[in-house]
Each structure stands twice: as structure tokens, then as C-alpha cells.
Design a protein around this motif. Structure first.
Motif, PDB file in Angstrom:
ATOM      1  N   VAL A   1      23.299  33.044  -9.322  1.00 34.97           N
ATOM      2  CA  VAL A   1      22.400  33.529  -8.968  1.00 34.97           C
ATOM      3  C   VAL A   1      22.501  34.001  -7.192  1.00 34.97           C
ATOM      4  O   VAL A   1      22.531  32.891  -6.674  1.00 34.97           O
ATOM      5  CB  VAL A   1      21.178  32.621  -9.137  1.00 34.97           C
ATOM      6  N   GLU A   2      22.520  35.171  -7.075  1.00 33.43           N
ATOM      7  CA  GLU A   2      22.534  35.390  -5.579  1.00 33.43           C
ATOM      8  C   GLU A   2      23.558  34.813  -4.942  1.00 33.43           C
ATOM      9  O   GLU A   2      23.446  34.230  -3.766  1.00 33.43           O
ATOM     10  CB  GLU A   2      21.234  35.429  -4.811  1.00 33.43           C
ATOM     11  N   GLY A   3      24.950  34.841  -5.656  1.00 34.17           N
ATOM     12  CA  GLY A   3      26.112  33.925  -4.754  1.00 34.17           C
ATOM     13  C   GLY A   3      26.068  32.553  -5.201  1.00 34.17           C
ATOM     14  O   GLY A   3      27.072  31.954  -4.582  1.00 34.17           O
ATOM     15  N   VAL A   4      25.181  31.930  -5.795  1.00 33.28           N
ATOM     16  CA  VAL A   4      25.360  30.530  -5.806  1.00 33.28           C
ATOM     17  C   VAL A   4      25.447  29.925  -7.394  1.00 33.28           C
ATOM     18  O   VAL A   4      24.762  30.794  -8.164  1.00 33.28           O
ATOM     19  CB  VAL A   4      23.630  29.912  -5.395  1.00 33.28           C
ATOM     20  N   LYS A   5      26.607  29.445  -7.620  1.00 37.96           N
ATOM     21  CA  LYS A   5      26.961  29.113  -8.965  1.00 37.96           C
ATOM     22  C   LYS A   5      26.101  27.733  -9.383  1.00 37.96           C
ATOM     23  O   LYS A   5      26.139  26.782  -8.395  1.00 37.96           O
ATOM     24  CB  LYS A   5      28.336  28.488  -8.767  1.00 37.96           C
ATOM     25  N   ILE A   6      25.247  28.005 -10.329  1.00 31.50           N
ATOM     26  CA  ILE A   6      24.662  26.829 -11.049  1.00 31.50           C
ATOM     27  C   ILE A   6      25.256  26.346 -12.148  1.00 31.50           C
ATOM     28  O   ILE A   6      25.478  27.097 -13.036  1.00 31.50           O
ATOM     29  CB  ILE A   6      23.213  27.451 -11.240  1.00 31.50           C
ATOM     30  N   GLY A   7      25.313  25.115 -12.593  1.00 30.40           N
ATOM     31  CA  GLY A   7      25.771  24.570 -13.661  1.00 30.40           C
ATOM     32  C   GLY A   7      24.428  23.612 -14.126  1.00 30.40           C
ATOM     33  O   GLY A   7      23.687  23.178 -13.389  1.00 30.40           O
ATOM     34  N   VAL A   8      24.377  23.652 -15.348  1.00 29.14           N
ATOM     35  CA  VAL A   8      23.300  22.929 -16.418  1.00 29.14           C
ATOM     36  C   VAL A   8      23.941  22.023 -17.312  1.00 29.14           C
ATOM     37  O   VAL A   8      25.025  22.294 -18.204  1.00 29.14           O
ATOM     38  CB  VAL A   8      22.341  23.795 -16.672  1.00 29.14           C
ATOM     39  N   ILE A   9      23.374  20.728 -17.250  1.00 27.84           N
ATOM     40  CA  ILE A   9      23.936  19.950 -18.361  1.00 27.84           C
ATOM     41  C   ILE A   9      23.003  19.085 -18.784  1.00 27.84           C
ATOM     42  O   ILE A   9      22.218  18.691 -17.797  1.00 27.84           O
ATOM     43  CB  ILE A   9      25.297  19.212 -17.956  1.00 27.84           C
ATOM     44  N   HIS A  10      22.776  18.272 -19.783  1.00 26.42           N
ATOM     45  CA  HIS A  10      21.635  17.360 -20.324  1.00 26.42           C
ATOM     46  C   HIS A  10      22.186  16.142 -19.555  1.00 26.42           C
ATOM     47  O   HIS A  10      21.495  15.717 -18.601  1.00 26.42           O
ATOM     48  CB  HIS A  10      21.499  17.337 -21.742  1.00 26.42           C
ATOM     49  N   GLN A  11      23.070  15.249 -20.063  1.00 28.51           N
ATOM     50  CA  GLN A  11      23.453  14.077 -19.553  1.00 28.51           C
ATOM     51  C   GLN A  11      24.575  14.190 -18.663  1.00 28.51           C
ATOM     52  O   GLN A  11      25.651  14.211 -19.129  1.00 28.51           O
ATOM     53  CB  GLN A  11      23.687  13.157 -20.803  1.00 28.51           C
ATOM     54  N   ALA A  12      24.457  13.661 -17.466  1.00 30.94           N
ATOM     55  CA  ALA A  12      25.566  14.064 -16.570  1.00 30.94           C
ATOM     56  C   ALA A  12      26.048  12.557 -16.072  1.00 30.94           C
ATOM     57  O   ALA A  12      27.239  12.655 -15.706  1.00 30.94           O
ATOM     58  CB  ALA A  12      25.003  14.562 -15.032  1.00 30.94           C
ATOM     59  N   SER A  13      25.405  11.480 -16.394  1.00 31.73           N
ATOM     60  CA  SER A  13      26.067  10.343 -15.964  1.00 31.73           C
ATOM     61  C   SER A  13      25.094   9.287 -16.913  1.00 31.73           C
ATOM     62  O   SER A  13      24.293   9.446 -17.361  1.00 31.73           O
ATOM     63  CB  SER A  13      25.752  10.000 -14.550  1.00 31.73           C
ATOM     64  N   LEU A  14      25.594   7.983 -16.886  1.00 33.76           N
ATOM     65  CA  LEU A  14      25.094   6.712 -17.622  1.00 33.76           C
ATOM     66  C   LEU A  14      24.322   6.130 -16.406  1.00 33.76           C
ATOM     67  O   LEU A  14      23.267   5.333 -16.955  1.00 33.76           O
ATOM     68  CB  LEU A  14      25.975   5.897 -18.319  1.00 33.76           C
ATOM     69  N   SER A  15      24.278   6.098 -15.164  1.00 36.30           N
ATOM     70  CA  SER A  15      23.691   5.526 -14.317  1.00 36.30           C
ATOM     71  C   SER A  15      22.158   6.374 -14.001  1.00 36.30           C
ATOM     72  O   SER A  15      22.446   7.615 -13.657  1.00 36.30           O
ATOM     73  CB  SER A  15      24.537   5.343 -12.910  1.00 36.30           C
ATOM     74  N   ILE A  16      21.413   5.634 -13.513  1.00 32.84           N
ATOM     75  CA  ILE A  16      20.039   6.099 -13.247  1.00 32.84           C
ATOM     76  C   ILE A  16      19.564   6.087 -11.680  1.00 32.84           C
ATOM     77  O   ILE A  16      18.852   6.440 -10.952  1.00 32.84           O
ATOM     78  CB  ILE A  16      18.913   5.789 -13.889  1.00 32.84           C
ATOM     79  N   VAL A  17      20.854   5.396 -11.118  1.00 35.59           N
ATOM     80  CA  VAL A  17      20.702   5.033  -9.446  1.00 35.59           C
ATOM     81  C   VAL A  17      21.990   5.478  -8.633  1.00 35.59           C
ATOM     82  O   VAL A  17      21.633   5.709  -7.621  1.00 35.59           O
ATOM     83  CB  VAL A  17      20.369   3.645  -9.371  1.00 35.59           C
ATOM     84  N   ASP A  18      23.160   5.755  -9.388  1.00 32.85           N
ATOM     85  CA  ASP A  18      24.172   6.400  -8.784  1.00 32.85           C
ATOM     86  C   ASP A  18      24.683   7.862  -9.313  1.00 32.85           C
ATOM     87  O   ASP A  18      24.833   7.611 -10.332  1.00 32.85           O
ATOM     88  CB  ASP A  18      25.359   5.051  -8.896  1.00 32.85           C
ATOM     89  N   ASN A  19      24.661   8.507  -8.162  1.00 32.58           N
ATOM     90  CA  ASN A  19      24.978   9.983  -8.770  1.00 32.58           C
ATOM     91  C   ASN A  19      26.524  10.319  -8.609  1.00 32.58           C
ATOM     92  O   ASN A  19      26.635  11.369  -8.554  1.00 32.58           O
ATOM     93  CB  ASN A  19      24.011  10.882  -8.431  1.00 32.58           C
ATOM     94  N   THR A  20      27.234   9.298  -8.068  1.00 30.72           N
ATOM     95  CA  THR A  20      28.659   9.568  -7.876  1.00 30.72           C
ATOM     96  C   THR A  20      29.333  10.307  -9.163  1.00 30.72           C
ATOM     97  O   THR A  20      29.922  11.655  -8.791  1.00 30.72           O
ATOM     98  CB  THR A  20      29.370   8.406  -7.441  1.00 30.72           C
TER      99      THR A  20
ATOM    100  N   ASP B   1      27.757  24.950  -7.172  1.00 29.81           N
ATOM    101  CA  ASP B   1      27.191  24.624  -5.951  1.00 29.81           C
ATOM    102  C   ASP B   1      26.038  23.767  -6.321  1.00 29.81           C
ATOM    103  O   ASP B   1      25.669  22.857  -5.292  1.00 29.81           O
ATOM    104  CB  ASP B   1      26.679  25.950  -5.246  1.00 29.81           C
ATOM    105  N   ILE B   2      25.362  24.064  -7.520  1.00 32.78           N
ATOM    106  CA  ILE B   2      24.189  23.047  -7.683  1.00 32.78           C
ATOM    107  C   ILE B   2      24.494  22.635  -9.303  1.00 32.78           C
ATOM    108  O   ILE B   2      24.899  23.263 -10.001  1.00 32.78           O
ATOM    109  CB  ILE B   2      22.803  24.129  -7.998  1.00 32.78           C
ATOM    110  N   LEU B   3      24.099  21.206  -9.460  1.00 32.77           N
ATOM    111  CA  LEU B   3      24.188  20.754 -10.978  1.00 32.77           C
ATOM    112  C   LEU B   3      22.899  20.370 -11.218  1.00 32.77           C
ATOM    113  O   LEU B   3      22.380  19.420 -10.833  1.00 32.77           O
ATOM    114  CB  LEU B   3      25.345  19.724 -10.913  1.00 32.77           C
ATOM    115  N   VAL B   4      22.417  21.245 -12.352  1.00 37.73           N
ATOM    116  CA  VAL B   4      20.883  20.492 -12.858  1.00 37.73           C
ATOM    117  C   VAL B   4      21.271  19.730 -14.063  1.00 37.73           C
ATOM    118  O   VAL B   4      21.980  20.271 -14.842  1.00 37.73           O
ATOM    119  CB  VAL B   4      20.211  21.958 -13.367  1.00 37.73           C
ATOM    120  N   PHE B   5      20.552  18.724 -14.134  1.00 37.89           N
ATOM    121  CA  PHE B   5      20.796  17.658 -15.151  1.00 37.89           C
ATOM    122  C   PHE B   5      19.352  17.204 -15.801  1.00 37.89           C
ATOM    123  O   PHE B   5      18.502  17.243 -14.921  1.00 37.89           O
ATOM    124  CB  PHE B   5      21.703  16.697 -14.966  1.00 37.89           C
ATOM    125  N   GLY B   6      19.261  16.577 -16.852  1.00 33.93           N
ATOM    126  CA  GLY B   6      18.040  15.846 -17.224  1.00 33.93           C
ATOM    127  C   GLY B   6      18.367  14.319 -17.703  1.00 33.93           C
ATOM    128  O   GLY B   6      19.222  13.648 -17.227  1.00 33.93           O
TER     129      GLY B   6
END
Length: 176
Positions: free
Chosen positions: A75-94, A106-111
Motif C-alpha cells: 500500500v503506497e510503497g509500504v509492504k504489509i504482511g498478515v498472518i494469524h498466529q505469529a508467535s507462541l508468546s503473548i509478551v515477547d515479540n522477538t 515493513d508491517i506485520l499484522v497478526f492476531g
């Protein structure tokens, strides 16, 4: 472009609830990071003509057959990724950050975690929480505004069923 980001709606409905459809009218795109739950609700959102989405772990087979596990678009030169489950941790986003780097976005959207996260480092990580089934937060979504490669985010509170734990915590202060 103004985008509304949601996830984990978990609705068994053929219609979008009015409080959400009124919100969606304000945006040019809807990103859903999975867990619609049912095919009828997925079709209701798809009928807006604004939907970009992935399937989640709770989606029924008909939704999983149509939607990918991962999605990448620009979107307007910004790469967006979408995934449902990105990690098993709810406190550490490494691990989530590394996933964004591996996807080249550039952006990762997760749920999956049902609570909002906006974390900026060399990538922007966004979990919109849940507008209908929050955990440890109020119902919400995230507004994502992209203009000329510049990105702004904002957590949007949504009227709806709040988390029972949050309601209980608030009630503790009422007794004083």
C-alpha cells in the motif's frame, strides 16, 4: 489510505454487526488477521469489497480453503504482511519481529492473542486485539493510515462485550 485492522471476531453471523459496519464505512480497506470462525461471517466481510485476510486456527474448513495462511501486499510503497498466529508468546515479540523480517515486510499484522499490540522497531508489529472477544483488554481495532510511505497507527475502542477479567478489575475499585 485509511485501513481498519481487526482479528479474532469469532462470529457466527451472516451479517456484520451494525456497530462494526458503521465503523468499516470510514475506511478504504479492512485487514482481518484470521479467526472469523464461520464461512457466513467471512462472506459478509468479503461483500464489502474492502477485505484483505488470512485464515486463523479457529476458522471452519470452508474459510481455510479460500484464505491463505500468510498474505503480503503493498500500500503506497509500504509492504504489509498478515498472518494469524505469529508467535507462541503473548509478551515477547522477538519471534514475531523475525517473522516480519523473513517475510520482507515493513508491517506485520497478526492476531490470535485477542489484545492490542503496536510495537515499532525496524519493523512495525500490529495485533489489533479483538472487536468482539477481547482478552485482557477492551474490544478494539487498529486504525492504520498510510500516506506517501508514512505510517500512523491508533488503537480504536469499540463498543461491545468487554473481557470479564477487565470488568472484574474495574469493579474492585468501585468498592473503595
Amino acid at each position: 489510505m485509511k485501513i481498519i485492522v481487526i482479528s479474532d471476531t469469532h462470529l457466527d453471523s451472516e451479517e456484520i454487526p451494525s456497530y462494526l459496519s458503521e465503523l468499516f464505512e470510514k475506511y478504504e480497506m479492512i485487514i482481518h488477521a484470521g479467526d472469523f470462525d464461520t464461512f457466513p461471517f467471512y462472506k459478509a466481510l468479503e461483500s464489502t469489497g474492502k477485505l484483505k485476510a488470512v485464515h486463523g486456527n479457529s476458522d471452519e474448513p470452508a474459510v481455510r480453503d479460500i484464505l491463505p495462511e500468510k498474505l503480503i501486499f503493498e500500500v503506497e510503497g509500504v509492504k504489509i504482511g498478515v498472518i494469524h498466529q505469529a508467535s507462541l508468546s503473548i509478551v515477547d515479540n522477538t519471534a514475531t519481529r523475525y517473522m516480519a523480517l523473513e517475510m520482507g515486510v515493513d508491517i506485520l499484522v497478526f492476531g490470535h492473542i485477542h489484545r492490542p499490540v503496536i510495537e515499532k522497531s525496524d519493523v512495525l508489529l500490529i495485533c489489533p486485539g479483538s472487536p468482539t472477544k477481547p482478552r485482557m483488554s477492551d474490544p478494539c481495532a487498529v486504525e492504520l493510515e498510510i500516506e506517501n510511505g508514512s505510517v500512523k497507527t491508533n488503537v480504536i475502542p469499540i463498543t461491545g462485550q468487554s473481557c470479564e477479567y477487565i470488568d472484574f478489575s474495574r469493579s474492585l475499585g468501585e468498592n473503595e
